[in-house]
Design an enzyme around this catalytic site. Structure first.
Site, PDB file in Angstrom:
ATOM      1  N   GLY A  69       0.818  -1.206   0.000  1.00 53.85           N
ATOM      2  CA  GLY A  69       0.000   0.000   0.000  1.00 53.85           C
ATOM      3  C   GLY A  69       0.849   1.252   0.000  1.00 53.85           C
ATOM      4  O   GLY A  69       2.049   1.196   0.278  1.00 53.85           O
ATOM      5  N   THR A  73      -0.095   4.555   5.101  1.00 51.36           N
ATOM      6  CA  THR A  73      -1.430   3.971   5.256  1.00 51.36           C
ATOM      7  C   THR A  73      -1.521   3.047   6.467  1.00 51.36           C
ATOM      8  O   THR A  73      -2.593   2.517   6.748  1.00 51.36           O
ATOM      9  CB  THR A  73      -1.837   3.180   3.995  1.00 51.36           C
ATOM     10  OG1 THR A  73      -0.746   2.342   3.594  1.00 51.36           O
ATOM     11  CG2 THR A  73      -2.187   4.113   2.862  1.00 51.36           C
ATOM     12  N   GLU A 294     -10.999  35.293  -6.971  1.00 50.21           N
ATOM     13  CA  GLU A 294     -11.487  34.222  -6.095  1.00 50.21           C
ATOM     14  C   GLU A 294     -12.982  34.362  -5.826  1.00 50.21           C
ATOM     15  O   GLU A 294     -13.689  33.362  -5.700  1.00 50.21           O
ATOM     16  CB  GLU A 294     -10.711  34.188  -4.773  1.00 50.21           C
ATOM     17  CG  GLU A 294      -9.217  33.878  -4.902  1.00 50.21           C
ATOM     18  CD  GLU A 294      -8.913  32.550  -5.607  1.00 50.21           C
ATOM     19  OE1 GLU A 294      -9.712  31.594  -5.479  1.00 50.21           O
ATOM     20  OE2 GLU A 294      -7.884  32.472  -6.296  1.00 50.21           O
TER      21      GLU A 294
HETATM   22  P1  ADP Z   1       3.300   2.903   6.483  1.00 53.62           P
HETATM   23  O1  ADP Z   1       4.132   1.869   7.180  1.00 53.62           O
HETATM   24  O2  ADP Z   1       2.170   2.323   5.693  1.00 53.62           O
HETATM   25  O3  ADP Z   1       4.092   3.877   5.696  1.00 53.62           O
HETATM   26  P2  ADP Z   1       2.885   3.725   9.157  1.00 53.62           P
HETATM   27  O4  ADP Z   1       2.333   2.498   9.767  1.00 53.62           O
HETATM   28  O5  ADP Z   1       4.340   3.968   9.386  1.00 53.62           O
HETATM   29  O6  ADP Z   1       2.588   3.756   7.607  1.00 53.62           O
HETATM   30  O7  ADP Z   1       2.031   4.966   9.650  1.00 53.62           O
HETATM   31  C1  ADP Z   1       2.615   6.092  10.252  1.00 53.62           C
HETATM   32  C2  ADP Z   1       1.726   6.614  11.349  1.00 53.62           C
HETATM   33  O8  ADP Z   1       0.505   7.120  10.813  1.00 53.62           O
HETATM   34  C3  ADP Z   1       1.298   5.558  12.328  1.00 53.62           C
HETATM   35  O9  ADP Z   1       2.245   5.398  13.341  1.00 53.62           O
HETATM   36  C4  ADP Z   1      -0.016   6.096  12.845  1.00 53.62           C
HETATM   37  O10 ADP Z   1       0.198   7.085  13.829  1.00 53.62           O
HETATM   38  C5  ADP Z   1      -0.580   6.779  11.630  1.00 53.62           C
HETATM   39  N1  ADP Z   1      -1.469   5.880  10.878  1.00 53.62           N
HETATM   40  C6  ADP Z   1      -1.272   5.418   9.634  1.00 53.62           C
HETATM   41  N2  ADP Z   1      -2.267   4.622   9.242  1.00 53.62           N
HETATM   42  C7  ADP Z   1      -3.136   4.558  10.279  1.00 53.62           C
HETATM   43  C8  ADP Z   1      -4.384   3.886  10.504  1.00 53.62           C
HETATM   44  N3  ADP Z   1      -4.935   3.111   9.549  1.00 53.62           N
HETATM   45  N4  ADP Z   1      -4.997   4.051  11.684  1.00 53.62           N
HETATM   46  C9  ADP Z   1      -4.453   4.830  12.635  1.00 53.62           C
HETATM   47  N5  ADP Z   1      -3.291   5.485  12.490  1.00 53.62           N
HETATM   48  C10 ADP Z   1      -2.627   5.376  11.332  1.00 53.62           C
HETATM   49 ZN    ZN Z   2      -8.278  30.830 -10.313  1.00 54.18          ZN
END
Ligand code: ADP
Ligand code: ZN
Ligand code: MG
Length: 494
Positions: A69, A73, A294
């Site tokens: 993903g 995410t 605007e």
């Molecule tokens: P990825 O590994 O997919 O790049 P991360 O797991 O490192 O994303 O996400 C970074 C931070 O963003 C997490 O530590 C959390 O705080 C927040 N976050 C991301 N996705 C979610 C989710 N689905 N629900 C809650 N918090 C999220």
């Molecule tokens: Zn414009």
């Protein structure tokens, strides 16, 4: 970048194996809006909790689970949550840390990782950014990470994966946002043969994610997370976490006790549009021109039937190149658009320039270049891609070049039509735009007074929220409001 002998230490210190078992308190409750992924991972959790049950049945448990993903995410978060739910150890290593290593070091590190993991089974081994190690072997030389090294590391990883049975209680999880570059060997049966998609959150998912993070801060009663979610389509969990964080900082900065809606609004703006550039100097003339422009966008957006709801209009520049902005927010995720919706979108785009024409007696500025470019692209797609011109019929014109060469689907195309057709495409695009433009001119000429009122207020306040706009337009009689052609009584108008 380190040089000479320094590089050796540099290399050595990289690719740390992180054993976060002791502080692994993340659970599925902390991960919101990825219900399908969670459902798929339930089985892994169950297996880690009671491996004996599966061993008895002889059931095959996946050895490797690949989370796929876009960045932010929640892939890493999900992997940790699996460990947290199962209450097992969690070992992680990141593919990007292997960059800059010397031949042999990466492979040794992988061996260490699995050695440690087996001793602590049941456990999870998490390889973040798998693509950094697992790029297809033919895909050329990565900068600073020799092919040899990568190949050795990858081979070691494959050997380790093959070298144990999942019944030993070790589950390998990995994450990537570019699964297409992975070496096919990694995806074969008995390796990362289960893939779990972790997609961008939709509206209700964004509400859920905001709620998870809002738990950690004190929120005032006026806070409506649904509204925040409504204005952040496209954002991922990491962005939303960022908004909540930022809002808490803003609340502290203004000496507040709780996070209020205004803090969240401001935080969302910051994350979305970059920091306000209040320091930029604009002459009074320029400011008036931007306000008129605007106001035109805003009034058209409020007048046509099919425009996305208007949220705010502002003459404060937020990003490089932009002068002001009119923020419209789709109420829900869009998968397709009707012809009237596209036409109204073009109408809103033309609103800025048309307002300038009306206010300045035909003298236009460079400020509309971006609007015109977007309008032109839209109208050409209507004609050549969506079959929305009667003259050209329900056909597509132009064949897109092979997808891998394109940055956007409309980047480049092969012309598969005659010169005569090319002219008709131009004519049709022009005709459609002219028609929309006529409609926009009518709307804004009829509502010149409210338009001027909005622009005056914009000069004064710089930013107007939807509610302020509604109030500003309230004195107008209902029949004067709205697109003369399209307005219907049941349509709520400003
Ligand atoms: P990825 O590994 O997919 O790049 P991360 O797991 O490192 O994303 O996400 C970074 C931070 O963003 C997490 O530590 C959390 O705080 C927040 N976050 C991301 N996705 C979610 C989710 N689905 N629900 C809650 N918090 C999220
Ligand atoms: Zn414009
Ligand atoms: Mg991650």
């Amino acid at each position: 970048m380190a040089q000479g002998s320094g590089a050796l230490t540099f290399g050595k210190n990289r690719a740390k194996i992180h054993d976060e078992s002791s502080r692994m308190q993340v659970t599925f409750e902390d991960v919101a809006g990825v219900d399908e992924a969670k459902l798929e991972l339930e089985e892994v959790v169950d297996f880690l909790r009671q491996p004996a049950k599966y061993q008895k049945l002889g059931g095959r448990i996946p050895k490797g689970v690949l989370l796929v993903g876009p960045p932010g995410t929640g892939k890493t978060l999900l992997a940790k949550a699996v460990a947290g739910e199962a209450r097992v150890s969690f070992f992680s290593i990141s593919g990007s840390e292997f960059v800059e290593m010397f031949v042999g070091v990466g492979a040794a590190r992988v061996r260490d990782l699995f050695e440690q993991a087996k001793q602590k089974a049941p456990c999870i081994v998490f390889i973040d950014e798998l693509d950094a190690i697992g790029k297809a072997r033919s895909s050329g030389r990565a900068i600073g990470f020799s092919n040899d090294e990568r190949e050795q590391t990858l081979n070691q990883l494959l050997a380790e994966i093959d070298g144990f049975e999942s019944s030993e209680g070790v589950i390998i999880m990995a994450a990537t946002n570019t699964p297409e570059v992975l070496d096919p060997a990694l995806l074969r049966a008995g390796r990362f043969d289960r893939q779990v998609l972790v997609d961008r959150p939709d509206l209700k998912d964004r509400v859920a994610i905001l709620k998870v993070h809002a738990r950690k801060v004190l929120m005032a009663d006026d806070v409506a997370l649904e509204t925040v979610a409504g204005r952040t389509p496209g954002m991922v969990g990491a962005d939303l976490a960022n908004i909540v964080n930022e809002s808490a900082l803003l609340a502290v900065r203004r000496g507040g006790e709780r996070v209020e809606m205004r803090d969240l609004e401001e935080a969302a703006d910051r994350v979305m549009l970059g920091l306000e550039k209040k320091s930029r100097v604009m002459s009074p003339e320029e400011k008036e021109r931007v306000a008129v422009h605007e106001a035109g966008h805003a009034l058209v957006a409020l007048s046509v039937k099919h425009a996305d709801p208007l949220h705010r209009v502002s003459i404060i520049p937020r990003s490089i190149g932009a002068l002001g902005y009119t923020l419209q927010l789709p109420t829900q995720e869009r998968y397709l658009m009707t012809q009237p919706e596209l036409e109204d979108q073009i109408a809103v785009l033309l609103g800025g320039r048309t307002a300038e024409e009306i206010h300045y007696g035909g003298v236009v500025s460079t400020g509309a270049a971006d609007d015109l470019e977007r309008a032109s692209a839209l109208v050409r797609q209507m004609v050549t891609r969506f079959g929305m011109s009667d003259a050209l019929g329900p056909l597509t014109y132009g064949r897109p070049m092979a997808a891998q060469f394109l940055k956007s689907p409309f980047d480049m195309e092969e012309r598969n039509y005659s010169e005569r057709t090319a002219e008709r495409i131009d004519d049709e695009s022009r005709r459609i735009v002219d028609e929309i433009r006529k409609r926009v001119t009518e709307i804004l000429s009829k509502r010149r007074e409210p338009m001027e009122r909005i622009s005056r207020e914009l000069i004064r306040k710089e930013t107007l929220e939807r509610a302020e706009l509604d109030k500003l337009l309230a004195p107008d009689e209902p029949e004067k409001i709205g697109d003369p052609e399209r307005v219907t009584p049941e349509v709520p108008v400003a």
